[in-house]
Design a protein around this motif. Structure first.
Motif, PDB file in Angstrom:
ATOM      1  N   ALA A 125       4.613   6.972   1.523  1.00 21.00           N
ATOM      2  CA  ALA A 125       5.011   5.947   2.480  1.00 21.00           C
ATOM      3  C   ALA A 125       4.421   4.608   2.068  1.00 21.00           C
ATOM      4  O   ALA A 125       3.225   4.517   1.769  1.00 21.00           O
ATOM      5  CB  ALA A 125       4.542   6.324   3.880  1.00 21.00           C
ATOM      6  N   ALA A 126       5.268   3.593   2.067  1.00 22.22           N
ATOM      7  CA  ALA A 126       4.817   2.255   1.690  1.00 22.22           C
ATOM      8  C   ALA A 126       4.647   1.391   2.928  1.00 22.22           C
ATOM      9  O   ALA A 126       5.450   1.444   3.852  1.00 22.22           O
ATOM     10  CB  ALA A 126       5.820   1.615   0.746  1.00 22.22           C
ATOM     11  N   SER A 127       3.599   0.602   2.916  1.00 16.72           N
ATOM     12  CA  SER A 127       3.376  -0.339   3.996  1.00 16.72           C
ATOM     13  C   SER A 127       2.983  -1.691   3.414  1.00 16.72           C
ATOM     14  O   SER A 127       2.521  -1.765   2.279  1.00 16.72           O
ATOM     15  CB  SER A 127       2.272   0.165   4.931  1.00 16.72           C
ATOM     16  N   ASN A 136      14.113   7.011   0.282  1.00 19.98           N
ATOM     17  CA  ASN A 136      14.865   6.452   1.396  1.00 19.98           C
ATOM     18  C   ASN A 136      14.363   5.021   1.571  1.00 19.98           C
ATOM     19  O   ASN A 136      13.290   4.802   2.153  1.00 19.98           O
ATOM     20  CB  ASN A 136      14.643   7.273   2.671  1.00 19.98           C
ATOM     21  N   ASN A 137      15.108   4.074   1.065  1.00 19.85           N
ATOM     22  CA  ASN A 137      14.666   2.677   1.099  1.00 19.85           C
ATOM     23  C   ASN A 137      14.625   2.137   2.526  1.00 19.85           C
ATOM     24  O   ASN A 137      13.841   1.235   2.834  1.00 19.85           O
ATOM     25  CB  ASN A 137      15.559   1.813   0.226  1.00 19.85           C
ATOM     26  N   ASN A 138      15.447   2.675   3.403  1.00 10.75           N
ATOM     27  CA  ASN A 138      15.436   2.224   4.802  1.00 10.75           C
ATOM     28  C   ASN A 138      14.126   2.599   5.483  1.00 10.75           C
ATOM     29  O   ASN A 138      13.639   1.890   6.369  1.00 10.75           O
ATOM     30  CB  ASN A 138      16.618   2.810   5.563  1.00 10.75           C
ATOM     31  N   LYS A 139      13.571   3.744   5.077  1.00 11.03           N
ATOM     32  CA  LYS A 139      12.302   4.191   5.651  1.00 11.03           C
ATOM     33  C   LYS A 139      11.106   3.755   4.807  1.00 11.03           C
ATOM     34  O   LYS A 139       9.961   4.003   5.183  1.00 11.03           O
ATOM     35  CB  LYS A 139      12.285   5.715   5.776  1.00 11.03           C
ATOM     36  N   ASN A 140      11.390   3.125   3.669  1.00  4.09           N
ATOM     37  CA  ASN A 140      10.309   2.712   2.759  1.00  4.09           C
ATOM     38  C   ASN A 140       9.483   3.914   2.291  1.00  4.09           C
ATOM     39  O   ASN A 140       8.249   3.860   2.244  1.00  4.09           O
ATOM     40  CB  ASN A 140       9.389   1.708   3.453  1.00  4.09           C
ATOM     41  N   GLU A 141      10.186   4.980   1.947  1.00  6.90           N
ATOM     42  CA  GLU A 141       9.523   6.219   1.545  1.00  6.90           C
ATOM     43  C   GLU A 141      10.139   6.789   0.274  1.00  6.90           C
ATOM     44  O   GLU A 141      11.331   6.590  -0.003  1.00  6.90           O
ATOM     45  CB  GLU A 141       9.613   7.267   2.653  1.00  6.90           C
ATOM     46  N   ALA A 142       9.316   7.540  -0.451  1.00  8.11           N
ATOM     47  CA  ALA A 142       9.774   8.326  -1.589  1.00  8.11           C
ATOM     48  C   ALA A 142       9.256   9.751  -1.401  1.00  8.11           C
ATOM     49  O   ALA A 142       8.271   9.969  -0.689  1.00  8.11           O
ATOM     50  CB  ALA A 142       9.271   7.740  -2.902  1.00  8.11           C
ATOM     51  N   LYS A 201       1.931  -0.255 -16.889  1.00  5.38           N
ATOM     52  CA  LYS A 201       2.888  -1.136 -16.212  1.00  5.38           C
ATOM     53  C   LYS A 201       3.043  -0.811 -14.727  1.00  5.38           C
ATOM     54  O   LYS A 201       3.835  -1.440 -14.037  1.00  5.38           O
ATOM     55  CB  LYS A 201       4.259  -1.029 -16.892  1.00  5.38           C
ATOM     56  N   ILE A 202       2.289   0.168 -14.238  1.00  5.54           N
ATOM     57  CA  ILE A 202       2.348   0.513 -12.821  1.00  5.54           C
ATOM     58  C   ILE A 202       1.766  -0.627 -11.995  1.00  5.54           C
ATOM     59  O   ILE A 202       0.666  -1.102 -12.268  1.00  5.54           O
ATOM     60  CB  ILE A 202       1.586   1.814 -12.516  1.00  5.54           C
ATOM     61  N   ARG A 203       2.516  -1.056 -10.982  1.00  9.22           N
ATOM     62  CA  ARG A 203       2.064  -2.176 -10.163  1.00  9.22           C
ATOM     63  C   ARG A 203       1.218  -1.719  -8.978  1.00  9.22           C
ATOM     64  O   ARG A 203       0.234  -2.360  -8.631  1.00  9.22           O
ATOM     65  CB  ARG A 203       3.260  -2.978  -9.674  1.00  9.22           C
ATOM     66  N   TYR A 204       1.628  -0.625  -8.360  1.00  7.70           N
ATOM     67  CA  TYR A 204       0.901  -0.115  -7.199  1.00  7.70           C
ATOM     68  C   TYR A 204       0.703   1.390  -7.333  1.00  7.70           C
ATOM     69  O   TYR A 204       1.615   2.107  -7.767  1.00  7.70           O
ATOM     70  CB  TYR A 204       1.667  -0.390  -5.898  1.00  7.70           C
ATOM     71  N   TRP A 205      -0.493   1.841  -6.924  1.00  7.96           N
ATOM     72  CA  TRP A 205      -0.830   3.262  -6.916  1.00  7.96           C
ATOM     73  C   TRP A 205      -1.200   3.691  -5.512  1.00  7.96           C
ATOM     74  O   TRP A 205      -1.818   2.929  -4.773  1.00  7.96           O
ATOM     75  CB  TRP A 205      -2.038   3.535  -7.800  1.00  7.96           C
ATOM     76  N   GLY A 206      -0.847   4.943  -5.173  1.00 10.53           N
ATOM     77  CA  GLY A 206      -1.402   5.553  -3.992  1.00 10.53           C
ATOM     78  C   GLY A 206      -2.749   6.170  -4.334  1.00 10.53           C
ATOM     79  O   GLY A 206      -3.167   6.188  -5.498  1.00 10.53           O
ATOM     80  N   GLU A 207      -3.424   6.696  -3.324  1.00 11.89           N
ATOM     81  CA  GLU A 207      -4.745   7.277  -3.553  1.00 11.89           C
ATOM     82  C   GLU A 207      -4.680   8.751  -3.913  1.00 11.89           C
ATOM     83  O   GLU A 207      -5.703   9.331  -4.289  1.00 11.89           O
ATOM     84  CB  GLU A 207      -5.632   7.063  -2.332  1.00 11.89           C
ATOM     85  N   GLY A 208      -3.519   9.349  -3.783  1.00 14.42           N
ATOM     86  CA  GLY A 208      -3.336  10.722  -4.223  1.00 14.42           C
ATOM     87  C   GLY A 208      -3.462  11.743  -3.119  1.00 14.42           C
ATOM     88  O   GLY A 208      -4.112  11.520  -2.099  1.00 14.42           O
ATOM     89  N   GLN A 247       0.842  -1.193   0.000  1.00 11.50           N
ATOM     90  CA  GLN A 247       0.000   0.000   0.000  1.00 11.50           C
ATOM     91  C   GLN A 247       0.881   1.250   0.000  1.00 11.50           C
ATOM     92  O   GLN A 247       1.872   1.308   0.718  1.00 11.50           O
ATOM     93  CB  GLN A 247      -0.915   0.006   1.227  1.00 11.50           C
ATOM     94  N   LEU A 248       0.494   2.207  -0.837  1.00 11.91           N
ATOM     95  CA  LEU A 248       1.215   3.479  -0.902  1.00 11.91           C
ATOM     96  C   LEU A 248       0.300   4.589  -0.408  1.00 11.91           C
ATOM     97  O   LEU A 248      -0.857   4.667  -0.827  1.00 11.91           O
ATOM     98  CB  LEU A 248       1.647   3.766  -2.343  1.00 11.91           C
ATOM     99  N   VAL A 249       0.823   5.450   0.441  1.00 11.39           N
ATOM    100  CA  VAL A 249       0.037   6.547   0.986  1.00 11.39           C
ATOM    101  C   VAL A 249       0.816   7.849   0.830  1.00 11.39           C
ATOM    102  O   VAL A 249       1.927   7.980   1.351  1.00 11.39           O
ATOM    103  CB  VAL A 249      -0.302   6.327   2.477  1.00 11.39           C
ATOM    104  N   GLU A 250       0.202   8.800   0.117  1.00 12.22           N
ATOM    105  CA  GLU A 250       0.823  10.108  -0.077  1.00 12.22           C
ATOM    106  C   GLU A 250       0.392  11.059   1.033  1.00 12.22           C
ATOM    107  O   GLU A 250      -0.718  10.967   1.551  1.00 12.22           O
ATOM    108  CB  GLU A 250       0.417  10.714  -1.427  1.00 12.22           C
ATOM    109  N   SER A 251       1.273  11.995   1.354  1.00 11.41           N
ATOM    110  CA  SER A 251       0.957  13.051   2.308  1.00 11.41           C
ATOM    111  C   SER A 251       1.761  14.291   1.939  1.00 11.41           C
ATOM    112  O   SER A 251       2.702  14.226   1.152  1.00 11.41           O
ATOM    113  CB  SER A 251       1.278  12.614   3.739  1.00 11.41           C
ATOM    114  N   GLY A 252       1.349  15.412   2.525  1.00 14.29           N
ATOM    115  CA  GLY A 252       2.088  16.649   2.315  1.00 14.29           C
ATOM    116  C   GLY A 252       1.433  17.631   1.361  1.00 14.29           C
ATOM    117  O   GLY A 252       1.941  18.734   1.166  1.00 14.29           O
ATOM    118  N   GLY A 253       0.326  17.241   0.769  1.00 20.73           N
ATOM    119  CA  GLY A 253      -0.362  18.154  -0.133  1.00 20.73           C
ATOM    120  C   GLY A 253      -1.038  19.277   0.633  1.00 20.73           C
ATOM    121  O   GLY A 253      -1.114  19.269   1.856  1.00 20.73           O
ATOM    122  N   GLY A 254      -1.530  20.258  -0.122  1.00 18.33           N
ATOM    123  CA  GLY A 254      -2.217  21.371   0.507  1.00 18.33           C
ATOM    124  C   GLY A 254      -2.314  22.564  -0.413  1.00 18.33           C
ATOM    125  O   GLY A 254      -2.054  22.460  -1.614  1.00 18.33           O
TER     126      GLY A 254
END
Length: 120
Positions: free
Chosen positions: A21-23, A71-77, A106-113, A1-8
């Motif tokens: 953030a990936a979980s 940051n692959n250690n944090k599982n984040e982009a 070819k996208i495997r996983y999408w966040g919700e935006g 699961q991908l979850v975006e944040s920081g918009g506004g």
């Protein structure tokens, strides 16, 4: 699961940083991609970064203003956006792929935006 944040809502010329953030699994083997979709427009490629960070691509419209990282250690982009313009207003999506980052099929996983609105 991908979850975006920081918009506004942000004024023209200002900056914003999006986080993806990936979980439920590691993203370290995937290229991470950012797309955006403005009202009544098709979803368009914004930026991508390979699993190692060695290859980074940008759309011409954001090149020099946006910076993609991970940051692959944090599982984040991340997508750092500066000098924002009203035409950057859109829903921003993060995605993961093992293939061509510009090939939506070819996208495997999408966040919700996450909504980014640039307005004075």
């Amino acid at each position: 699961q991908l979850v975006e944040s920081g918009g506004g809502l942000v004024q023209p010329g200002h900056s914003l940083k999006l986080t993806c953030a990936a979980s439920g699994g590691a993203i370290s083997s995937y290229a991470m991609v950012w797309y955006r979709q403005a009202p009544a427009k098709e979803r368009e490629f914004v930026a991508s970064i390979t699993w190692s960070g060695a290859i980074i691509k940008y759309a011409d419209s954001v090149n020099g203003r946006f910076t993609v990282s991970r940051n692959n250690n944090k599982n984040e982009a991340y997508l750092e956006m500066s000098s924002l313009k009203p035409e950057d207003t859109a829903v921003y999506y993060c995605a993961a792929t093992w293939s061509d980052p510009k090939d939506v099929s070819k996208i495997r996983y999408w966040g919700e935006g996450t909504q980014v609105t640039v307005s004075s």
